[in-house]
Design a protein around this motif. Structure first.
Motif, PDB file in Angstrom:
ATOM      1  N   MET A   1      12.428  19.102  11.335  1.00 46.58           N
ATOM      2  CA  MET A   1      11.252  18.387  10.854  1.00 46.58           C
ATOM      3  C   MET A   1      11.558  17.402   9.726  1.00 46.58           C
ATOM      4  O   MET A   1      10.695  17.079   8.928  1.00 46.58           O
ATOM      5  N   HIS A   2      12.819  16.954   9.658  1.00 45.21           N
ATOM      6  CA  HIS A   2      13.131  15.985   8.608  1.00 45.21           C
ATOM      7  C   HIS A   2      12.638  14.596   8.998  1.00 45.21           C
ATOM      8  O   HIS A   2      12.725  13.665   8.227  1.00 45.21           O
ATOM      9  N   GLU A   3      12.099  14.477  10.225  1.00 41.07           N
ATOM     10  CA  GLU A   3      11.564  13.180  10.650  1.00 41.07           C
ATOM     11  C   GLU A   3      10.459  12.702   9.714  1.00 41.07           C
ATOM     12  O   GLU A   3      10.313  11.510   9.456  1.00 41.07           O
ATOM     13  N   LEU A   4       9.689  13.660   9.185  1.00 44.40           N
ATOM     14  CA  LEU A   4       8.618  13.313   8.266  1.00 44.40           C
ATOM     15  C   LEU A   4       9.193  12.591   7.039  1.00 44.40           C
ATOM     16  O   LEU A   4       8.686  11.551   6.621  1.00 44.40           O
ATOM     17  N   ALA A   5      10.271  13.148   6.498  1.00 40.30           N
ATOM     18  CA  ALA A   5      10.903  12.540   5.332  1.00 40.30           C
ATOM     19  C   ALA A   5      11.476  11.168   5.677  1.00 40.30           C
ATOM     20  O   ALA A   5      11.379  10.217   4.893  1.00 40.30           O
ATOM     21  N   LEU A   6      12.061  11.055   6.875  1.00 37.67           N
ATOM     22  CA  LEU A   6      12.643   9.776   7.285  1.00 37.67           C
ATOM     23  C   LEU A   6      11.562   8.701   7.391  1.00 37.67           C
ATOM     24  O   LEU A   6      11.722   7.579   6.911  1.00 37.67           O
ATOM     25  N   VAL A   7      10.444   9.072   8.023  1.00 34.64           N
ATOM     26  CA  VAL A   7       9.384   8.097   8.239  1.00 34.64           C
ATOM     27  C   VAL A   7       8.696   7.743   6.915  1.00 34.64           C
ATOM     28  O   VAL A   7       8.289   6.606   6.698  1.00 34.64           O
ATOM     29  N   GLN A   8       8.612   8.708   6.032  1.00 34.28           N
ATOM     30  CA  GLN A   8       8.069   8.447   4.697  1.00 34.28           C
ATOM     31  C   GLN A   8       8.867   7.324   4.014  1.00 34.28           C
ATOM     32  O   GLN A   8       8.302   6.362   3.507  1.00 34.28           O
ATOM     33  N   GLY A   9      10.195   7.461   4.054  1.00 36.70           N
ATOM     34  CA  GLY A   9      11.064   6.455   3.456  1.00 36.70           C
ATOM     35  C   GLY A   9      10.915   5.108   4.157  1.00 36.70           C
ATOM     36  O   GLY A   9      10.857   4.057   3.513  1.00 36.70           O
ATOM     37  N   LEU A  10      10.845   5.166   5.483  1.00 35.81           N
ATOM     38  CA  LEU A  10      10.676   3.961   6.292  1.00 35.81           C
ATOM     39  C   LEU A  10       9.403   3.212   5.886  1.00 35.81           C
ATOM     40  O   LEU A  10       9.432   2.021   5.587  1.00 35.81           O
TER      41      LEU A  10
ATOM     42  N   CYS B  91      13.986  21.604   5.996  1.00 39.40           N
ATOM     43  CA  CYS B  91      14.921  22.237   6.907  1.00 39.40           C
ATOM     44  C   CYS B  91      16.380  21.930   6.586  1.00 39.40           C
ATOM     45  O   CYS B  91      17.264  22.243   7.350  1.00 39.40           O
ATOM     46  N   HIS B  92      16.643  21.288   5.471  1.00 37.84           N
ATOM     47  CA  HIS B  92      18.015  20.913   5.149  1.00 37.84           C
ATOM     48  C   HIS B  92      18.109  20.644   3.652  1.00 37.84           C
ATOM     49  O   HIS B  92      17.092  20.389   3.010  1.00 37.84           O
ATOM     50  N   LEU B  93      19.331  20.693   3.124  1.00 43.45           N
ATOM     51  CA  LEU B  93      19.551  20.234   1.760  1.00 43.45           C
ATOM     52  C   LEU B  93      19.776  18.730   1.820  1.00 43.45           C
ATOM     53  O   LEU B  93      20.295  18.216   2.807  1.00 43.45           O
ATOM     54  N   ASP B  94      19.383  18.004   0.773  1.00 45.19           N
ATOM     55  CA  ASP B  94      19.765  16.590   0.727  1.00 45.19           C
ATOM     56  C   ASP B  94      20.560  16.316  -0.539  1.00 45.19           C
ATOM     57  O   ASP B  94      20.663  17.165  -1.433  1.00 45.19           O
ATOM     58  N   ALA B  95      21.156  15.132  -0.592  1.00 49.96           N
ATOM     59  CA  ALA B  95      22.091  14.819  -1.670  1.00 49.96           C
ATOM     60  C   ALA B  95      21.414  14.841  -3.041  1.00 49.96           C
ATOM     61  O   ALA B  95      22.042  15.194  -4.047  1.00 49.96           O
ATOM     62  N   ASN B 120      20.260  26.121  10.172  1.00 46.62           N
ATOM     63  CA  ASN B 120      19.702  25.111  11.075  1.00 46.62           C
ATOM     64  C   ASN B 120      20.867  24.238  11.522  1.00 46.62           C
ATOM     65  O   ASN B 120      21.636  23.759  10.702  1.00 46.62           O
ATOM     66  N   LEU B 121      21.021  24.058  12.826  1.00 44.59           N
ATOM     67  CA  LEU B 121      22.173  23.275  13.316  1.00 44.59           C
ATOM     68  C   LEU B 121      21.847  21.794  13.470  1.00 44.59           C
ATOM     69  O   LEU B 121      22.723  20.986  13.749  1.00 44.59           O
ATOM     70  N   VAL B 122      20.579  21.429  13.307  1.00 40.61           N
ATOM     71  CA  VAL B 122      20.186  20.064  13.638  1.00 40.61           C
ATOM     72  C   VAL B 122      20.160  19.165  12.389  1.00 40.61           C
ATOM     73  O   VAL B 122      21.013  18.305  12.216  1.00 40.61           O
ATOM     74  N   CYS B 123      19.197  19.394  11.536  1.00 44.36           N
ATOM     75  CA  CYS B 123      18.949  18.455  10.440  1.00 44.36           C
ATOM     76  C   CYS B 123      20.087  18.370   9.409  1.00 44.36           C
ATOM     77  O   CYS B 123      20.432  17.276   8.979  1.00 44.36           O
TER      78      CYS B 123
END
Ligand SMILES: Nc1nc2c(ncn2[C@@H]2O[C@H](COP(=O)(O)OP(=O)(O)OP(=O)(O)O)[C@@H](O)[C@H]2O)c(=O)[nH]1
Ligand SMILES: [Mg+2]
Ligand SMILES: [Zn+2]
Lengths: 113, 222
Positions: A1-10, B91-95, B120-123
């Motif tokens: 569900m990191h797509e939400l974060a990506l689209v937020q930035g976009l 769902c993931h750590l970020d920098a 999680n193997l994806v994000c």
């Protein structure tokens, strides 16, 4: 569900650019998404529809262009599209290949007035 | 009007990761990012790594977890610095999260930082933290189809640990076939079949990671 974060930035960067160019209404946002990314087009679409509300992009269309994976061999420099998950070089059988295309995840342009 | 941007969606993260990478380099710290499905055995592997290596080098652990601090508690009595990051649902750590905790760490003293990412193997495959490399962990009980379903993480890793090989006799897991498949995806990958609980194969993995750490601190002196 990191797509939400990506689209937020976009959206943030598109809206910022729109402001700079005095664009009041954004009609289309075009992004490029490689097949070798973990971003799912449906999730990106969904996130976009949720986040665009009450912004100048409220009625904008998100256009997603997919890019298939393209690799190059580090040994013989052959460039190829892999079949399935065979990412090794079909010409010299080397397993050392690098990705030329397929990792894209960027906003190409937006349109509005 | 059409406005061209060519802006990478991960640009902010990439910039932050580059900064972290600089911090690790300046302090000659090897940083690794452990990634797997939930329950593949990351924390168990870490416990065993600390047992084997904590006497000879200074290691700190960054534990990424969506809500709890259970894994951090498991590692605390190993006598190393453990820092917990609760991602509050992400769902993931970020920098940026890593940059936030690096400030709290005794960097001068450290030789290695192990980051246990969210299960999680994806994000996590997509988010560069500034680590030297990613290690993917795959476990026998997940079945043989993970590499085919999640190729990106195997492509992005430097090494892959296949854990829980003690369970192979009880499953239809095809070890040779899985190794071949992973090698097709990434011919540069080091592959370590292990049983973290029983100890099989752990020697090879520990000595490889020890060498990587030594390599990093040597190259730093140049
Ligand atoms: N049979 C067997 N079980 C193992 C092995 N390694 C770990 N386990 C068990 O697998 C379960 C999960 O292990 P953890 O180390 O907590 O896994 P994890 O990847 O840290 O899990 P999350 O942090 O929740 O994603 C535990 O019950 C471990 O005892 C192994 O080599 N063999
Ligand atoms: Mg864990
Ligand atoms: Zn070749």
């Amino acid at each position: 569900m990191h797509e939400l974060a990506l689209v937020q930035g976009l959206l943030e960067s598109v809206l910022e650019q729109a402001k700079k160019h005095q664009i009041k209404k954004i009609e289309r946002v075009k992004i490029v998404v490689g097949d070798m990314t973990s971003a799912m087009p449906e999730s990106l679409q969904f996130a976009f529809e949720v986040l665009r509300r009450d912004t100048p992009a409220g009625e904008a269309v998100l256009e997603i262009e997919r890019r298939p994976v393209k690799l190059t061999c580090q040994e013989c420099h052959f460039v190829f599209r892999p079949e399935g998950l065979k990412y090794s070089c079909p010409q010299c059988v080397s397993g050392r290949t690098s990705i030329v295309e397929g990792r894209e995840l960027f906003v190409e342009y937006f349109e509005g007035e | 009007m059409k406005v061209f941007m060519a802006r990478d969606l991960l640009q902010t993260n990439a910039g932050m990761a580059q900064r972290n990478r600089g911090v690790f380099s300046r302090h000659n710290i090897l940083a690794i990012n452990l990634i797997s499905s939930p329950g593949a055995g990351k924390t168990t592997l870490l416990e065993k790594m600390l047992d084997a290596l904590a006497g000879e080098m200074n290691i700190a652990v960054i534990e990424g977890d969506i809500y709890t601090s259970r894994d951090a508690q498991r590692l605390e009595d190993k006598g190393v610095e453990v820092i917990q990051i609760n991602t509050a649902g992400a769902c993931h750590l970020d920098a940026g999260m890593i940059a936030g905790v690096l400030k709290e760490m005794p960097l001068e003293k450290l030789d290695m930082i192990v980051i246990e990412n969210v299960g999680n193997l994806v994000c996590p495959a997509e988010f560069d933290l500034g680590e030297d490399f990613k290690i993917s962990v795959l476990s026998v009980s997940e079945g043989s189809d993970k590499p085919a379903k999640y190729p990106l993480i195997f492509r992005q890793s430097r090494a892959c640990i296949i854990n829980k090989i003690d369970l192979i006799p009880y499953t239809d897991f095809q070890l040779e076939q899985v190794i071949d498949e992973i090698k097709d995806i990434n011919g540069n990958l080091e592959i370590f079949p292990v049983s973290a609980t029983k100890g099989d194969g752990m020697g090879a993995w520990i000595s490889w990671i020890r060498d990587m750490q030594k390599g990093k601190s040597r190259s730093a002196g140049e």
